[in-house]
Design a protein around this motif. Structure first.
Motif, mmCIF file in Angstrom:
data_model
loop_
_atom_site.group_PDB
_atom_site.id
_atom_site.type_symbol
_atom_site.label_atom_id
_atom_site.label_comp_id
_atom_site.label_asym_id
_atom_site.label_seq_id
_atom_site.Cartn_x
_atom_site.Cartn_y
_atom_site.Cartn_z
ATOM 1 N N GLU A 1 20.283 23.088 -30.946
ATOM 2 C CA GLU A 1 20.134 21.619 -30.630
ATOM 3 C C GLU A 1 18.678 21.363 -30.021
ATOM 4 O O GLU A 1 18.496 21.458 -28.751
ATOM 5 C CB GLU A 1 21.189 21.170 -29.578
ATOM 6 N N PRO A 2 17.554 21.333 -30.830
ATOM 7 C CA PRO A 2 16.316 21.203 -30.059
ATOM 8 C C PRO A 2 16.072 19.907 -29.107
ATOM 9 O O PRO A 2 15.155 20.194 -28.257
ATOM 10 C CB PRO A 2 15.425 21.113 -31.416
ATOM 11 N N LYS A 3 16.650 19.062 -29.214
ATOM 12 C CA LYS A 3 16.473 17.957 -28.296
ATOM 13 C C LYS A 3 17.628 18.112 -27.105
ATOM 14 O O LYS A 3 17.903 16.928 -26.307
ATOM 15 C CB LYS A 3 16.505 16.781 -28.995
ATOM 16 N N HIS A 4 18.137 19.187 -26.783
ATOM 17 C CA HIS A 4 19.035 19.234 -25.897
ATOM 18 C C HIS A 4 18.453 18.842 -24.522
ATOM 19 O O HIS A 4 17.627 19.691 -23.942
ATOM 20 C CB HIS A 4 19.835 20.475 -25.920
ATOM 21 N N LEU A 5 18.841 17.870 -23.813
ATOM 22 C CA LEU A 5 18.109 17.397 -22.647
ATOM 23 C C LEU A 5 18.150 18.487 -21.259
ATOM 24 O O LEU A 5 17.133 18.869 -20.871
ATOM 25 C CB LEU A 5 18.797 16.057 -22.230
ATOM 26 N N VAL B 1 8.439 17.305 -24.562
ATOM 27 C CA VAL B 1 9.781 17.498 -25.380
ATOM 28 C C VAL B 1 10.822 16.537 -25.116
ATOM 29 O O VAL B 1 11.336 15.491 -25.542
ATOM 30 C CB VAL B 1 10.294 18.781 -25.648
ATOM 31 N N LEU B 2 10.793 16.566 -23.628
ATOM 32 C CA LEU B 2 11.731 15.562 -22.821
ATOM 33 C C LEU B 2 11.439 13.971 -23.249
ATOM 34 O O LEU B 2 12.307 13.121 -23.458
ATOM 35 C CB LEU B 2 12.173 15.914 -21.641
ATOM 36 N N LYS B 3 10.164 13.847 -22.850
ATOM 37 C CA LYS B 3 9.535 12.458 -23.020
ATOM 38 C C LYS B 3 9.821 11.989 -24.540
ATOM 39 O O LYS B 3 10.194 10.824 -24.588
ATOM 40 C CB LYS B 3 7.826 12.424 -22.949
ATOM 41 N N ALA B 4 9.755 12.769 -25.574
ATOM 42 C CA ALA B 4 9.946 12.441 -26.806
ATOM 43 C C ALA B 4 11.377 12.021 -27.105
ATOM 44 O O ALA B 4 11.787 11.176 -27.931
ATOM 45 C CB ALA B 4 9.076 13.602 -27.919
ATOM 46 N N ALA B 5 12.303 12.963 -26.505
ATOM 47 C CA ALA B 5 13.724 13.256 -26.528
ATOM 48 C C ALA B 5 14.313 11.989 -26.142
ATOM 49 O O ALA B 5 15.298 11.510 -26.662
ATOM 50 C CB ALA B 5 14.498 14.265 -26.490
ATOM 51 N N CYS B 6 13.860 11.640 -24.845
ATOM 52 C CA CYS B 6 14.839 10.580 -24.199
ATOM 53 C C CYS B 6 13.991 9.625 -23.299
ATOM 54 O O CYS B 6 14.600 8.780 -22.556
ATOM 55 C CB CYS B 6 15.668 11.289 -23.043
ATOM 56 N N GLY B 7 12.697 9.719 -23.300
ATOM 57 C CA GLY B 7 11.824 8.843 -22.555
ATOM 58 C C GLY B 7 11.990 9.027 -21.006
ATOM 59 O O GLY B 7 11.458 10.012 -20.691
ATOM 60 N N ASP B 8 12.623 8.171 -20.227
ATOM 61 C CA ASP B 8 12.283 8.329 -19.006
ATOM 62 C C ASP B 8 13.905 8.488 -18.355
ATOM 63 O O ASP B 8 14.388 7.757 -17.833
ATOM 64 C CB ASP B 8 11.867 6.928 -18.288
ATOM 65 N N CYS B 9 14.445 9.587 -19.028
ATOM 66 C CA CYS B 9 15.968 10.154 -18.653
ATOM 67 C C CYS B 9 15.888 10.754 -17.221
ATOM 68 O O CYS B 9 14.828 11.271 -16.780
ATOM 69 C CB CYS B 9 16.480 10.835 -19.795
ATOM 70 N N ASP B 10 16.850 11.091 -16.744
ATOM 71 C CA ASP B 10 17.281 11.937 -15.590
ATOM 72 C C ASP B 10 16.579 13.267 -15.700
ATOM 73 O O ASP B 10 16.089 14.060 -14.947
ATOM 74 C CB ASP B 10 18.685 11.925 -15.101
ATOM 75 N N GLU B 11 16.818 14.046 -16.782
ATOM 76 C CA GLU B 11 16.168 15.086 -17.102
ATOM 77 C C GLU B 11 14.589 15.178 -17.146
ATOM 78 O O GLU B 11 14.066 16.252 -16.461
ATOM 79 C CB GLU B 11 16.749 15.922 -18.314
ATOM 80 N N PHE B 12 14.113 14.105 -17.641
ATOM 81 C CA PHE B 12 12.559 14.090 -17.516
ATOM 82 C C PHE B 12 12.052 13.914 -16.155
ATOM 83 O O PHE B 12 11.399 14.447 -15.739
ATOM 84 C CB PHE B 12 12.243 12.903 -18.540
ATOM 85 N N ASP B 13 12.911 12.910 -15.506
ATOM 86 C CA ASP B 13 12.490 12.584 -14.123
ATOM 87 C C ASP B 13 12.592 13.954 -13.166
ATOM 88 O O ASP B 13 11.616 14.037 -12.301
ATOM 89 C CB ASP B 13 13.184 11.460 -13.522
ATOM 90 N N GLU B 14 13.657 14.655 -13.276
ATOM 91 C CA GLU B 14 13.930 15.946 -12.501
ATOM 92 C C GLU B 14 12.722 17.011 -12.817
ATOM 93 O O GLU B 14 11.992 17.596 -11.897
ATOM 94 C CB GLU B 14 15.187 16.396 -12.809
ATOM 95 N N LEU B 15 12.284 17.109 -14.164
ATOM 96 C CA LEU B 15 11.290 18.071 -14.386
ATOM 97 C C LEU B 15 9.843 17.426 -14.168
ATOM 98 O O LEU B 15 9.058 18.300 -13.488
ATOM 99 C CB LEU B 15 11.395 18.495 -16.250
ATOM 100 N N GLU B 16 9.875 16.405 -14.457
ATOM 101 C CA GLU B 16 8.339 15.764 -13.792
ATOM 102 C C GLU B 16 8.118 15.783 -12.282
ATOM 103 O O GLU B 16 7.079 16.381 -11.573
ATOM 104 C CB GLU B 16 8.447 14.249 -14.024
ATOM 105 N N ASP B 17 9.459 15.801 -11.509
ATOM 106 C CA ASP B 17 9.194 15.985 -9.944
ATOM 107 C C ASP B 17 9.024 17.429 -9.593
ATOM 108 O O ASP B 17 8.175 17.562 -8.756
ATOM 109 C CB ASP B 17 10.504 15.405 -9.443
ATOM 110 N N SER B 18 9.645 18.444 -10.648
ATOM 111 C CA SER B 18 9.601 19.792 -10.215
ATOM 112 C C SER B 18 7.999 20.037 -10.771
ATOM 113 O O SER B 18 7.250 20.924 -9.808
ATOM 114 C CB SER B 18 10.380 20.463 -11.045
#
Length: 157
Positions: A100-104, A129-146
């Motif tokens: 599942e390549p887009k698994h958040l 990859v997360l930005k393309a998969a979900c935009g501004d989702c929780d997983e994107f925000d978490e990784l961006e913060d990290s």
């Protein structure tokens, strides 16, 4: 009379549903589908409680019974990573992403693993990859913060 008819219909419906559910539970598989999911759910609860080594056999059992699936592989990766087993964590994340390549979750956690290995470029790739998969989702925000924390801690602009 209406109440009596309603009571009969209700009783008949309940009885029919009872027989139907019994029929579905028969078969050669000794473990009901709901029970299979319980191993995964128990494992996730153990991981939430930071009991990673106890969660791993439950996840492996779930995969053995249901076949490989991205959620369980992702959780195996997470549990192994949190125990310091980066190599196993990486293998499970990559296996989850091959299914599942887009698994958040797997994309976020793989990015975090890259940061733990001081590999900022690959962490940033997972963020893309997360930005393309979900935009501004929780997983994107978490990784961006990290990533931002990593950059601050290492004086990187």
């Amino acid at each position: 009379m209406k109440n009596h008819r309603l009571a009969l219909i209700t009783a008949f419906t309940a009885l029919s549903l009872g027989f139907a559910s019994h029929a579905f539970s028969m078969g050669s598989d000794s473990t009901a589908p709901a029970a299979k999911a319980d191993d995964y759910k128990k494992a996730v609860n153990l991981i939430d409680d930071e009991k990673y080594s106890a969660a791993i056999p439950l996840l492996q059992k779930s995969i053995k019974e249901k076949g490989e699936y991205a959620d369980a592989l992702n959780q195996l990766g997470y549990a192994n990573r949190k125990m310091g087993n980066w190599k196993a964590g990486m293998e499970y994340y990559l296996k989850a992403l091959s299914l599942e390549p887009k698994h958040l979750g797997a994309n976020e956690y793989l990015g975090e693993l890259y940061l733990e290995q001081k590999d900022l470029p690959n962490a940033e790739k997972q963020l893309a990859v997360l930005k393309a998969a979900c935009g501004d989702c929780d997983e994107f925000d978490e990784l961006e913060d990290s990533i931002d924390d990593y950059k601050d801690d290492n004086n990187i602009n």
